[in-house]
Design a protein around this motif. Structure first.
Motif, PDB file in Angstrom:
ATOM      1  N   LEU A 171      59.672  75.349  34.120  1.00  0.00           N
ATOM      2  CA  LEU A 171      58.511  75.513  35.137  1.00  0.00           C
ATOM      3  C   LEU A 171      58.397  74.460  35.892  1.00  0.00           C
ATOM      4  O   LEU A 171      58.194  73.367  35.587  1.00  0.00           O
ATOM      5  N   LYS A 212      51.261  72.825  37.005  1.00  0.00           N
ATOM      6  CA  LYS A 212      52.038  73.073  35.705  1.00  0.00           C
ATOM      7  C   LYS A 212      51.479  72.366  34.562  1.00  0.00           C
ATOM      8  O   LYS A 212      51.521  73.264  33.339  1.00  0.00           O
ATOM      9  N   ASP A 235      56.594  68.593  28.347  1.00  0.00           N
ATOM     10  CA  ASP A 235      56.020  68.328  29.742  1.00  0.00           C
ATOM     11  C   ASP A 235      57.079  67.000  30.107  1.00  0.00           C
ATOM     12  O   ASP A 235      56.669  65.774  29.798  1.00  0.00           O
ATOM     13  N   ILE A 284      58.448  71.569  31.573  1.00  0.00           N
ATOM     14  CA  ILE A 284      58.267  71.178  32.931  1.00  0.00           C
ATOM     15  C   ILE A 284      59.066  70.220  33.319  1.00  0.00           C
ATOM     16  O   ILE A 284      59.520  69.207  32.589  1.00  0.00           O
TER      17      ILE A 284
END
Lengths: 272, 328
Positions: free
Chosen positions: A52, A60, A194, A226
């Motif tokens: 992402l 995000k 993340d 991400i």
């Protein structure tokens, strides 16, 4: 409106949603009138590694927070294994099989490395409060199990030698690894990472790429991550979704996304 | 001789009462990281629930044996305090942040005000046991008084022992690790599958129940309780005991309670005067100074979150090898 949603507007949408491990349907979240995400549709399939990406402020991390239950979307829904998890509380979602790490590492810094992982095992604990207080047999066998399995995870991540140290005392790279180990200890089907490579040098990033692919195969799980490091994303992800200003502007294979004009525009500004 | 016994047993029982209060607040404040400013409120609820149960049951059936009354009193006190804890905690613990501090502070003020106006438990004047002393007998009688004190010493030891054991065993279990993780990072612990609200409530209600236990022990020992004994300053005093000893350290709490209780008592007895006023009056100032110094020099409290036997110096003293056992 049309570019980003191509694949999901096909008649077979319902079918695809059903088979997706995770599906975001028309997700919108507004903070005081400002839409951080707008009509986001996305599907993640079993055993995929999905990236992402998007410029800063694209939404995000907000998407991660909605999936993991920290935020509740204004409209739209999140399906996990075909089940609506939109209104569920975070710990419940974790128990269903979604684990995550954080952009800025959030370990239990004053607790030992071992205890960090053992907390993640807590929801498998079958010893009730009372049997823990009176130190019943079940308490002891459960503690043994939990400790053993936590140590297994630490060995996998090469952290077992430091199991008794405070988590906050570990060097940065090991803290990242511990956070992933802790997330895996909840036994997820879907792992949300993340910015796992944030603050890492290129050698460490290389190692991390291998680690993520290895983790995926070893634990048979799906990864949604991400990341800003494009080399990392292009190297490790099978498919990529691009967010900009809260909307999906493109999704597809790394090559598709790389050559997509909307993506280039979002990152580099409008071509005149 | 009598005077010495009376004084020592008085100190002992009251230290036990404060120990139960401080240990249970350490569970709330030190382990779970919840900031409660109303512990004296739960203490009061326990004291009044327990007393009311004992006194009115005794009036209803004078033949009921004292031990049974006392057991009923403990149940009423702990149950009452736990219930009130649930009522205070339920709305305020669902929110993140310092709402609990404000809610618990307000709660403790309300409790004192209600008790001041509640005629059935004596109102603003004291709520005496009407000559009822357990074990049976009157306080004027020396033998009965010795028996009364000895009984309460035993009860105090039992209460402190139970409280310590329960908190220690919870701490060193999967539940305890979940509770500790709340103090570290609430969001991260929810992401690890910990039911955040459930554990906060559990800790708060359990802490309140133990404060109730301290209440009933205090009430049957002093045989005469008044609302002002449970005012806000008492909450602060208990909190200071916890902070001085170290948030999350049970042995630190023991040291801090004994020091903070005994030093003013000894000063009061010493009859020394400084600049014309008794040294005990200076203590209040000294107290503040000690706290300021502590916050500057050792903000984590005397022992931090360690236990006494985990500290390097103590381990060397007893010839124990290796690093502190902090893994469990």
């Amino acid at each position: 409106m049309t570019t980003g949603r191509l694949s999901y507007e096909l008649p077979a949408e319902g079918l695809r949603r059903e088979f997706a491990l995770l599906a975001l349907g028309d997700l919108t979240i507004k903070f005081g009138g400002l839409a951080a995400l707008e009509n986001v549709n996305m599907a993640v399939y079993d055993m995929d590694i999905v990236g992402l990406i998007g410029p800063n402020g694209a939404g995000k991390t907000t998407a991660f927070n909605i999936i993991s239950g920290v935020y509740r979307p204004t409209t739209g829904q999140v399906l996990f294994q075909g089940r609506d998890i939109t209104a569920m509380r975070p710990h419940h979602i974790t128990r269903l099989g979604i684990a995550r790490t954080f952009q800025n590492i959030r370990l239990f810094r004053k607790m030992s490395v071992l205890d960090n992982v053992r907390v993640a095992y807590h929801h498998h604990n079958r010893a009730g409060l009372l049997s823990s207080i009176v130190r019943a047999g079940i308490f002891r066998s459960q503690e043994r199990d939990i400790t053993e399995r936590a140590m297994q995870f630490l060995r996998l991540f090469d952290l077992d030698a430091r199991s008794r140290d405070e988590a906050g005392s570990l060097p940065y790279g090991q803290q990242r690894r511990l956070e992933i180990a802790r997330a895996l200890a909840t036994e997820p089907r879907l792992l949300l990472l993340d910015e796992p490579a944030a603050g890492m040098n290129s050698a460490e990033t290389e190692q991390l790429m291998e680690l993520i692919s290895w983790v995926r195969d070893q634990f048979h799980l799906t990864v949604l991550l991400i990341e800003h490091d494009m080399r990392f994303v292009m190297g490790v992800c099978k498919s990529i979704t691009v967010l900009d200003h809260g909307r999906v502007i493109a999704s597809g294979t790394p090559d598709d996304v790389r050559s997509n004009p909307a993506v280039i525009e979002a990152y580099l500004g409008e071509a005149k | 001789m009598e005077a010495l016994f009376s004084r020592l047993s008085n100190d002992f029982v009251l230290i036990c009462v404060y120990l139960v209060l401080a240990l249970s607040l350490n569970l709330i404040n030190g382990y779970a990281g919840l900031f409660s400013l109303g512990h004296a409120g739960f203490w009061a609820v326990g004291a009044y629930c327990g007393s009311a149960f004992i006194i009115y049951s005794h009036q209803a059936g004078p033949g009921i044996p004292g031990a049974l009354l006392f057991c009923g009193g403990i149940t009423a006190a702990m149950g009452g305090a736990a219930l009130v804890g649930l009522i205070v905690g339920l709305p305020s613990l669902r929110l993140q942040g310092d709402y609990l501090a404000i809610a618990s502070l307000g709660f403790s003020l309300i409790v004192v005000n209600i008790l001041n106006n509640l005629a059935v438990v004596g109102g603003a004047s004291s709520f005496p046991f009407g000559g009822l002393v357990w074990p049976d007998g009157a306080l004027y009688d020396l033998k009965a008084r010795v028996a009364h004190n000895l009984t309460h010493i035993v009860l105090g030891v039992l209460a402190v022992g139970t409280c310590t054991l329960v908190i220690r065993n919870i701490r060193h279990s999967s539940h305890g690790r979940a509770i500790l993780s709340l103090r570290e990072d609430e969001v991260a612990s929810a992401m690890c599958g910990v039911n955040v609200v459930k554990y906060k409530l559990l800790v708060f209600v359990l802490g309140a129940a133990f404060a109730g236990l301290a209440g009933v022990l205090y009430a049957t020992y002093t045989t005469r309780i008044a609302p002002e004994a449970f005012n806000f300053m008492e909450s602060v005093k208990i909190l200071l005991m916890v902070v001085l000893g170290g948030l999350g350290s049970l042995s630190g709490t023991f040291i801090a309670v004994i020091v903070l209780y005994e030093v003013p008592e000894l000063l009061r007895m010493s009859h020394v005067t400084i600049a014309g006023s008794p040294v005990a009056d200076w203590w209040v100032m000294l107290y503040a100074l000690v706290l300021v110094m502590l916050m500057i020099l050792r903000p984590q409290g005397l022992l931090g979150s360690k236990e006494l036997f985990e500290c390097a110096g103590i381990r060397r003293l007893f010839g124990m090898a290796g690093r502190g056992g902090r893994e469990a």
